[in-house]
Motif scaffolding. Structure first.
Motif, short mmCIF file in Angstrom:
data_model
loop_
_atom_site.label_atom_id
_atom_site.label_comp_id
_atom_site.label_asym_id
_atom_site.label_seq_id
_atom_site.Cartn_x
_atom_site.Cartn_y
_atom_site.Cartn_z
N SER A 107 -71.32 151.60 94.95
CA SER A 107 -70.06 151.93 94.26
C SER A 107 -68.84 151.55 95.09
O SER A 107 -67.85 152.28 95.16
N TRP A 108 -68.90 150.37 95.70
CA TRP A 108 -67.82 149.95 96.59
C TRP A 108 -66.48 149.81 95.86
O TRP A 108 -65.41 149.98 96.45
N GLN A 109 -66.53 149.51 94.53
CA GLN A 109 -65.29 149.34 93.77
C GLN A 109 -64.46 150.63 93.73
O GLN A 109 -63.24 150.58 93.60
N LYS A 110 -65.13 151.77 93.84
CA LYS A 110 -64.42 153.06 93.75
C LYS A 110 -63.99 153.58 95.12
O LYS A 110 -63.39 154.65 95.21
N LYS A 111 -64.32 152.83 96.18
CA LYS A 111 -64.01 153.29 97.53
C LYS A 111 -62.76 152.59 98.08
O LYS A 111 -62.46 151.46 97.71
N THR A 112 -62.06 153.27 98.98
CA THR A 112 -60.94 152.65 99.68
C THR A 112 -61.49 151.73 100.76
O THR A 112 -62.69 151.81 101.10
#
Length: 347
Positions: free
Chosen positions: A322-327
């Motif tokens: 879920s890298w898209q949702k991480k800073t």
């Protein structure tokens, strides 16, 4: 302005200043030189490349404060005055009276013209209009046939930004190819790059004490991919638009510099991944725009920044759930805590 004296003083802050037009240098001497010296006293280096979120916020703050001070009711009127012919004279007067040039650049250690272009891009309501329709593309071809490269005029006719119409026309020219590069096209690209580097090295020789023999053999690797005139290169190649030329050159350069080895392959690749993650963690960067890819490139090895950016993208996509949702900092923390131990064990 004493042109040679201005070049010598500006060269301390802008190493490539002698490749800039004389008129631009005169403007920089008036608008930038004192600012650069003030930043130097504060220990702040002059920046180039992508603007950080902090810099974008500073531009917004400067514009908003100036609008209140000058009594101008919109950023579009301030930055695109020619769109408002009836108010043009009044706006110009207010900009001079309230020292617009100084206010716009306040607190931003960059050349004034780059700040101005960035502000115009940020505040142009025509700049975020989505994809071009087929009808718009046909109109663009027609207007270019009538007005040539007068992008200002064409942008007003199409209600798109200057930069947008210029780039889009570059992409849709009838003689542009989109498939694999032919040998002839690659040779044209290589010839264009060789001609550019020879020209630049001659200029460097004229302003240095190095021997001609040495300069024929050595070139700083950053000069192979930084500040390149892609529209000029596009014109030399003829059958590809500038973005294709840039991508192809980076691909050729990466292959040469890495000797064809893919990032992450073998023992050397594992070490490169480990060094990249460690250095990212040490940097403690929150904003992706503040990542210093040149410094990271030195850490990992002799590779272009585009290669390293692509490698980091693949690393986070394949390793961080879920890298898209991480800073950015959360992605780096995950790589450091979870992926790094696996890579070190594998090594």
């Amino acid at each position: 302005v004493d042109l040679e004296a201005a070049k010598q003083e500006l060269e301390e802050f802008i190493p490539h200043v002698r490749t800039i037009s004389d008129n631009s240098i005169r403007q920089m001497a008036k608008r930038d030189l004192m600012r650069f010296k003030d930043f130097k006293k504060q220990g702040i280096a002059i920046k180039f490349g992508r603007f950080s979120q902090k810099e974008n916020n500073q531009i917004r703050k400067n514009i908003e404060e100036f609008l209140v001070t000058a009594g101008i009711d919109s950023a579009e009127k301030l930055l695109f005055t020619s769109r408002y012919p009836e108010e043009k004279g009044t706006i110009h007067h207010l900009k001079l009276e309230h020292r617009f040039s100084e206010k716009l650049a306040e607190g931003i250690p960059r050349p004034w013209r780059l700040i101005y272009y960035r502000a115009r891009k940020m505040f142009d309501p025509h700049n975020y209009k989505g994809r071009y329709t087929e009808e718009e593309k046909e109109k663009l071809k027609k207007y270019h046939a009538l007005h040539g490269n007068d992008w200002k005029k064409i942008s007003e006719m199409m209600s798109r930004s200057n930069l947008s119409v210029a780039k889009k026309f570059s992409e849709i020219k009838s003689d542009v190819n989109y498939g694999p590069w032919s040998k002839e096209e690659i040779q044209k690209l290589m010839d264009a790059m060789k001609e550019l580097f020879r020209r630049r090295m001659k200029k460097d020789d004229a302003h240095s004490h190095s021997s001609p023999e040495k300069s024929d053999l050595l070139i700083d690797r950053r000069k192979l991919y930084q500040n390149l005139p892609w529209t000029e290169i596009e014109a030399k190649v003829g059958t590809r638009y500038w973005r294709q030329c840039k991508q192809k050159w980076n691909s050729i350069l990466t292959n040469k510099m890495t000797k064809g080895q893919k990032f992450g392959m073998g023992t050397k690749g594992l070490r490169a991944k480990i060094n990249l993650i460690k250095r990212l963690y040490e940097m403690e960067v929150e904003d992706p725009n503040e990542l210093n890819w040149e410094e990271l490139s030195d850490t990992v090895g002799d590779v272009p920044r585009a290669y390293l950016q692509s490698a980091f993208y693949k690393l986070k996509v394949t390793s961080v759930p879920s890298w898209q949702k991480k800073t950015l900092s959360e992605i780096i923390d995950y790589l450091f805590e979870k992926k790094l131990p696996q890579l070190e064990e594998k090594l």
